[in-house]
Design an enzyme around this catalytic site. Structure first.
Site, short mmCIF file in Angstrom:
data_model
loop_
_atom_site.label_atom_id
_atom_site.label_comp_id
_atom_site.label_asym_id
_atom_site.label_seq_id
_atom_site.Cartn_x
_atom_site.Cartn_y
_atom_site.Cartn_z
CE LYS A 141 -3.90 2.19 2.47
NZ LYS A 141 -4.88 1.82 3.66
CB SER A 148 -8.05 3.94 2.91
OG SER A 148 -7.61 3.36 4.20
CB SER A 179 -7.81 0.51 6.49
OG SER A 179 -8.46 2.37 5.78
N1 GLN Z 1 -12.88 4.15 6.60
C1 GLN Z 1 -12.02 4.48 8.34
C2 GLN Z 1 -11.99 6.12 7.99
O1 GLN Z 1 -12.30 6.48 6.91
C3 GLN Z 1 -11.09 3.60 8.26
C4 GLN Z 1 -9.69 4.02 7.50
C5 GLN Z 1 -8.70 2.96 7.87
O2 GLN Z 1 -8.73 2.24 8.44
N2 GLN Z 1 -7.14 4.05 7.34
O3 GLN Z 1 -10.96 6.80 8.81
#
Ligand code: GLN
Length: 471
Positions: A64, A139, A163
Site C-alpha cells: 500500500k 482505504s 482499512s
Molecule cells: N474508513 C475509516 C476512516 O476513514 C478507516 C480508515 C482506515 O482504517 N485507514 O478513517
C-alpha cells in the site's frame, strides 16, 4: 506464449513451492504478474506505480502506498506527497525484502488512508474486480483488489478503523488487522497513531499467517511494538472442537446490515457449530452505539497532529509563495483533498482549549469502556464473530458526497480497532453475486487462534476467490 501460471488462482504458498522446486524462475513469476497487470489494471487501477526493476528472488508482493519504499515514490494517495521518494525503507518493507520478496508496486489508497472506498485517492479510484462499477472498499482498496484480480499474490495494507478488513470483505479475500503493537509502523505514513496497524491481505488464511510471521515482532524503531508471546503457527487442523465463539448481538443485528450479509454470516456460524465450535451470544452494548463517534473524535484529533508536518518545506509537493507563511498555506490548501481537510478541522477543534475535555477527553473515556466490554466478552469466549461490513460492495459514487454514509461502512470494524484487538476477515459467501466477509475478533496477540478458526472455516466453506466473470 501462454502464461506459465494462473495468477488468479495461485496462492503465495503455491508460488513459493514452484520457486523452490525450480518449476518457475523468479523472473518468470514476476512476468506473469506484470502480464496480469497489463491485462486487468487498466480497468481496476489497483496500482499507483509498478516497479518492474525491483530485486528479490522470492514471491512478489504489493505494498500500500502509505508504506515508505527506498527509491520508490510514496504518496499515500495524496497530491501533497507527489514526488516524495523516501531515502529509507519502512521496517515492514525492509522485512519483506529481507525475506526475499520482490516488490511489484505500490497500491492505491484513499488519501492518507482516510476513507472506505478509495474514492478519496487524489489519483482516481480503484474498482472492485467482482463488479467494476462498484468500489473495492477502502482505504486499502488497491491492495485488496490486486490480490483478488491476480495482480499480486499477497499485499500489505494499513488499518486504522477497518482499512484492511473492510476491503478484503468487499473483494472476497482474507485480511488481517493485527494486534496493536505487533507490527512496526516505522516508516509508514501516520494517520492516527493510537490506532494504525500494518497487516497482510491474501487469498488464503495460511498465506496471511505466513506474511504476518514475516512482518511481526519487536522493532527498536517503533517503541509501541512488542515481541510476540508465541511464534506464529501456520494453521493445519480442520476442526474447531472446543473453540468458544461469541456472537455479539449488537454487532450482528445493527441497523444497516443487509439481509444477504446477515444470512451468509448466520450460515457460517452454523457451520462453525458443525465443526465443533461452541457458539453463544454475548453483548457489546457500547461498541455499536459509541464506536463511530468515539473513533471520529480520536482519529481526526491524532490526524490533525500527524498531518501538521506537511508544510511543503520538507516533503513532496511545494506551492509558490513570497513568504514562509504563504508557502505553507498554499501548499496545504492545494495539496490536501477534502477529506484530510475535513479531518484536520474536526481534529483541531476537538483538541482546542475549552473543547478538549468535552470531545477528545470524553472520547478517550468512552474508548476505555469499549476496551473493557471487549475484555469481558473475551473472558467468556475465545473469539467473537460478526459481519466485517454491513453491506456488500456499493456502487462508485453512491456515498462519495455523504461522509456519514461513508463512515458507516466501518461500523462493525471500528470497535475492536479502538480496543487494540486483532481481527481477521474471511470470505463467507455471496449476496447478490458479491462477496460477504466474516469478521473474527481475538484477544490481544490471539492471531494464532484467528488463523486456526479462519482456516477451518475457509476449508469447510470452499469459497472461490476468483470473481465469477473470470471463471
Ligand atoms: N474508513 C475509516 C476512516 O476513514 C478507516 C480508515 C482506515 O482504517 N485507514 O478513517
Amino acid at each position: 506464449m501462454a502464461p506459465v501460471v494462473d495468477t488468479l488462482r495461485l496462492t503465495a504458498e503455491q508460488a513459493a513451492a514452484l520457486l523452490e522446486r525450480r518449476e518457475i524462475s523468479p523472473a518468470e513469476l514476476r512476468e506473469a504478474y506484470f502480464e496480469a497487470i497489463a491485462e486487468r489494471d487498466g480497468e481496476l487501477h489497483c496500482y499507483l506505480r509498478t516497479t518492474e526493476t525491483a530485486e528479490g528472488d522470492g514471491v512478489p508482493i504489493a505494498l500500500k502506498d502509505v508504506i515508505s519504499t527506498k527509491g520508490v515514490e510514496t504518496t499515500a494517495g495524496s497530491r501533497i506527497l507527489a514526488g516524495y521518494v523516501p531515502v529509507f525503507d519502512a521496517t515492514v518493507a525492509a522485512r519483506v525484502k529481507a525475506a526475499g520478496l520482490s516488490l511489484l508496486g505500490k497500491t492505491n489508497t484513499d488519501e492518507f488512508a482516510m476513507g472506505s472506498s478509495t474514492e478519496n485517492s487524489a489519483y482516481g479510484p480503484s474498482r472492485n474486480p467482482w463488479d467494476p462499477t462498484r468500489v473495492p472498499g477502502g482505504s486499502g482498496g488497491g491492495s485488496a483488489a490486486a490480490v483478488t484480480a491476480g495482480l499480486a499474490p499477497w499485499a500489505l495494507g494499513s488499518d486504522t478503523g477497518g482499512s484492511i478488513k473492510q476491503p478484503s470483505a468487499l473483494c472476497g479475500n482474507v485480511g488481517l488487522r493485527p494486534t496493536y503493537g505487533s507490527v512496526s509502523r516505522y516508516g509508514v505514513v501516520a494517520f492516527a497513531s493510537s490506532l494504525d496497524q500494518i497487516g497482510p491481505v491474501a487469498k488464503t488464511v495460511r498465506d496471511v499467517a505466513l506474511l504476518y510471521s514475516i512482518i511481526a515482532g519487536r522493532d527498536p524503531l517503533d517503541s509501541t511494538t512488542a515481541e510476540l508471546p508465541e511464534p506464529v503457527r501456520l494453521p493445519e487442523d480442520d476442526s474447531l472442537a472446543g473453540l468458544r465463539i461469541g456472537v455479539p448481538t449488537e454487532l450482528n443485528e445493527a441497523e444497516g446490515i443487509e439481509p444477504g450479509v446477515r444470512d451468509a454470516v448466520r450460515r457460517t456460524l452454523e457451520l462453525a457449530e458443525e465443526l465443533g465450535a461452541e457458539v453463544g451470544e454475548c453483548s457489546l452494548p457500547r461498541s455499536v452505539r459509541y464506536g463511530l463517534p468515539c473513533y471520529y473524535l480520536i482519529a481526526p484529533a491524532e490526524a490533525s497532529s500527524n498531518l501538521a508536518r506537511y508544510d511543503g518545506i520538507r516533503y513532496g509537493a511545494r506551492a509558490e509563495g513570497s513568504s514562509y507563511q504563504e508557502v505553507v498555506e498554499r501548499t496545504r490548501d492545494e495539496g490536501f483533498g477534502d477529506e484530510p481537510k475535513r479531518r484536520i478541522m474536526l481534529g483541531t477543534y476537538a483538541l482546542s482549549a475549552g473543547y478538549y475535555d468535552a470531545y477528545y477527553g470524553q472520547a478517550q473515556k468512552v474508548r476505555t469502556l469499549i476496551i473493557e466490554e471487549h475484555r469481558e466478552a473475551l473472558e467468556r469466549f475465545d473469539l467473537l464473530a460478526c459481519p466485517t461490513s454491513p453491506t456488500v460492495a456499493f456502487p462508485l459514487g453512491e456515498r462519495a458526497d455523504d461522509p456519514l454514509a461513508m463512515y458507516a461502512a466501518d461500523l462493525l470494524t471500528i470497535p475492536s480497532c479502538l480496543a487494540g484487538l486483532p481481527g481477521l476477515s474471511i470470505p463467507c459467501g455471496l449476496s447478490d453475486g458479491l462477496p460477504v466477509g466474516l469478521q473474527l475478533i481475538g484477544p490481544q496477540f490471539g492471531e494464532n487462534t484467528l488463523f486456526r478458526a479462519g482456516h477451518a472455516l475457509e476449508q469447510a466453506l470452499g469459497f472461490d476467490t476468483v470473481p465469477e466473470r473470470w471463471r
